[in-house]
Scaffold this active site. Sequence first.
Site, PDB file in Angstrom:
ATOM      1  N   ASP A 113     117.662   0.637 -31.664  1.00 24.13           N
ATOM      2  CA  ASP A 113     118.824   0.524 -30.775  1.00 24.13           C
ATOM      3  C   ASP A 113     118.413   0.657 -29.311  1.00 24.13           C
ATOM      4  O   ASP A 113     119.062   0.109 -28.427  1.00 24.13           O
ATOM      5  CB  ASP A 113     119.851   1.623 -31.088  1.00 24.13           C
ATOM      6  CG  ASP A 113     120.387   1.523 -32.497  1.00 24.13           C
ATOM      7  OD1 ASP A 113     119.885   0.684 -33.265  1.00 24.13           O
ATOM      8  OD2 ASP A 113     121.297   2.291 -32.840  1.00 24.13           O
ATOM      9  N   HIS A 251     125.024  -4.640 -32.668  1.00 22.17           N
ATOM     10  CA  HIS A 251     123.664  -4.839 -33.185  1.00 22.17           C
ATOM     11  C   HIS A 251     123.605  -6.053 -34.107  1.00 22.17           C
ATOM     12  O   HIS A 251     124.499  -6.284 -34.898  1.00 22.17           O
ATOM     13  CB  HIS A 251     123.134  -3.587 -33.883  1.00 22.17           C
ATOM     14  CG  HIS A 251     123.136  -2.405 -32.963  1.00 22.17           C
ATOM     15  ND1 HIS A 251     123.102  -1.115 -33.398  1.00 22.17           N
ATOM     16  CD2 HIS A 251     123.162  -2.339 -31.609  1.00 22.17           C
ATOM     17  CE1 HIS A 251     123.101  -0.301 -32.353  1.00 22.17           C
ATOM     18  NE2 HIS A 251     123.150  -1.028 -31.260  1.00 22.17           N
ATOM     19  N   ARG A 270     129.655 -13.803 -41.365  1.00 25.37           N
ATOM     20  CA  ARG A 270     129.717 -13.762 -39.894  1.00 25.37           C
ATOM     21  C   ARG A 270     129.270 -15.094 -39.308  1.00 25.37           C
ATOM     22  O   ARG A 270     128.169 -15.225 -38.780  1.00 25.37           O
ATOM     23  CB  ARG A 270     128.832 -12.639 -39.358  1.00 25.37           C
ATOM     24  CG  ARG A 270     129.289 -11.270 -39.800  1.00 25.37           C
ATOM     25  CD  ARG A 270     128.362 -10.194 -39.286  1.00 25.37           C
ATOM     26  NE  ARG A 270     128.745  -8.888 -39.809  1.00 25.37           N
ATOM     27  CZ  ARG A 270     127.958  -7.833 -39.822  1.00 25.37           C
ATOM     28  NH1 ARG A 270     126.733  -7.907 -39.326  1.00 25.37           N
ATOM     29  NH2 ARG A 270     128.379  -6.689 -40.326  1.00 25.37           N
ATOM     30  N   SER A 306     127.974  -1.322 -41.275  1.00 21.98           N
ATOM     31  CA  SER A 306     128.727  -2.084 -42.264  1.00 21.98           C
ATOM     32  C   SER A 306     128.027  -2.039 -43.613  1.00 21.98           C
ATOM     33  O   SER A 306     126.979  -1.422 -43.781  1.00 21.98           O
ATOM     34  CB  SER A 306     128.833  -3.536 -41.802  1.00 21.98           C
ATOM     35  OG  SER A 306     127.576  -4.167 -41.999  1.00 21.98           O
ATOM     36  N   CYS A 358     116.680  -1.217 -38.279  1.00 19.98           N
ATOM     37  CA  CYS A 358     117.251  -0.264 -37.305  1.00 19.98           C
ATOM     38  C   CYS A 358     116.378   0.967 -37.174  1.00 19.98           C
ATOM     39  O   CYS A 358     116.227   1.506 -36.078  1.00 19.98           O
ATOM     40  CB  CYS A 358     118.609   0.269 -37.765  1.00 19.98           C
ATOM     41  SG  CYS A 358     119.715  -0.913 -38.468  1.00 19.98           S
TER      42      CYS A 358
HETATM   43  N1  ARG Z   1     126.286  -4.392 -36.997  1.00 21.25           N
HETATM   44  C1  ARG Z   1     125.335  -3.898 -37.936  1.00 21.25           C
HETATM   45  C2  ARG Z   1     126.108  -3.542 -39.182  1.00 21.25           C
HETATM   46  O1  ARG Z   1     126.726  -2.501 -39.262  1.00 21.25           O
HETATM   47  C3  ARG Z   1     124.579  -2.776 -37.386  1.00 21.25           C
HETATM   48  C4  ARG Z   1     123.463  -2.307 -38.191  1.00 21.25           C
HETATM   49  C5  ARG Z   1     122.798  -1.181 -37.523  1.00 21.25           C
HETATM   50  N2  ARG Z   1     121.788  -1.685 -36.690  1.00 21.25           N
HETATM   51  C6  ARG Z   1     121.097  -0.905 -35.885  1.00 21.25           C
HETATM   52  N3  ARG Z   1     120.106  -1.430 -35.211  1.00 21.25           N
HETATM   53  N4  ARG Z   1     121.406   0.360 -35.740  1.00 21.25           N
HETATM   54  O2  ARG Z   1     126.139  -4.336 -40.062  1.00 21.25           O
END
Ligand code: ARG
Length: 380
Positions: A113, A251, A270, A306, A358
Amino acid sequence: MKEDTTKKTVVNSWNEWDPLKHIIVGRADGTMVQAPELAVQRDWPEQGFPLGTYGPYPKEMEEKANEQLDNFAKILESRGIRVDRPTPLDFSQTVQTPDWVQNSMFGCMPPRDLLLTVGNEILEATMSFRSRWFEYLCYRPLLEQYFKEDPNFRMEAAPKPRLTERSYKKDFWKEWNSLSKEKQYKYAEKSDWIPTEQEPLFDAADVVRFGKDLFVQKSMVTNDAGIDWLRRHYPDHRIHRVRYRDLTPWHMDTTLVPLRPGLVIFNPVRTPLEKAQRELFEKNDWEIIEGPKTVLDKKRPMTFCSIWLNLNILVLDPKTVCVEASETPVIELLNKHGLEVIPVPFYEVSPFGGGLHCGSADVYREGTCEDYLPKQVKGF
Ligand code: ARG
């Protein structure tokens, strides 16, 4: 194989797939359900954290997450990859700047992040939560070390944002929570999320690197000024601003996931709102595959990511990838495309901020900056 400590430190990484030699893996220690702030809403009454409350994640969860993080680090080391870890702070402390006081920090599980490695530079992102404003301090011991060890390393930080109330849309959450799902999807088409355009804001995980091309998502943590800042910061790159059919996006690493030159996964629900993105890949003969659904029927408690962490893949080299161990559908799909998959148990980590991508941040991948998408789409 033991880690070769005589190896020279090199900071260099241009994309998400070149052979990985050195990486940072996060830690779950002391992670907080952060104190209320304008940008974030946590509401987990069943786990003892109803809206407006805050405190540390349960110790038991933290220990299980750390076990999996340590195991992930071991797996990488056994393949000859050097692994470094951040230095956690006391995240329960109150922090402040001349502009605000925030009653807690967050943690240092997801290094992705914060740290954006492009070539021989590691850039600390602005971040856009007050609870994450000081998170860079957890990585300073490492960056200072790399600075001493690699004479070519560019240690860089984006301008720290003020994060006054002018940086956030007033009453965003009130309005958002009052909308039906259908209206939320309608709203999402405008990509008019909580950050205003007061100052540049971005998280590093809203960037996906394809050599000369960088895709940057406008999101709940990245605004247009942030994308513009990145465009000016990387004048030799092509920055593509992208948006997806996603509610409160943040993200990009479960949305657009490159595996090797010519092969990329799209999140099947998406759809990119910039149709030009699909066109760009097609024009350059990239194969687009749709990611399969997760085997989970619901998210882990206290998870703000998610259900799509099954697509949060860490590529070790163009033939080898790490995938969450229980995610058979993804593993089978990737095997079919000729990739060797290393299964890594990681779902105990998801409440702490994400999956395998991540939870890590590149320091060194072999390779140079290449143009993988030479046929561009006009205006994108
Ligand atoms: N938008 C993503 C999800 O929740 C985020 C995943 C987390 N990514 C990160 N680099 N912390 O599906």
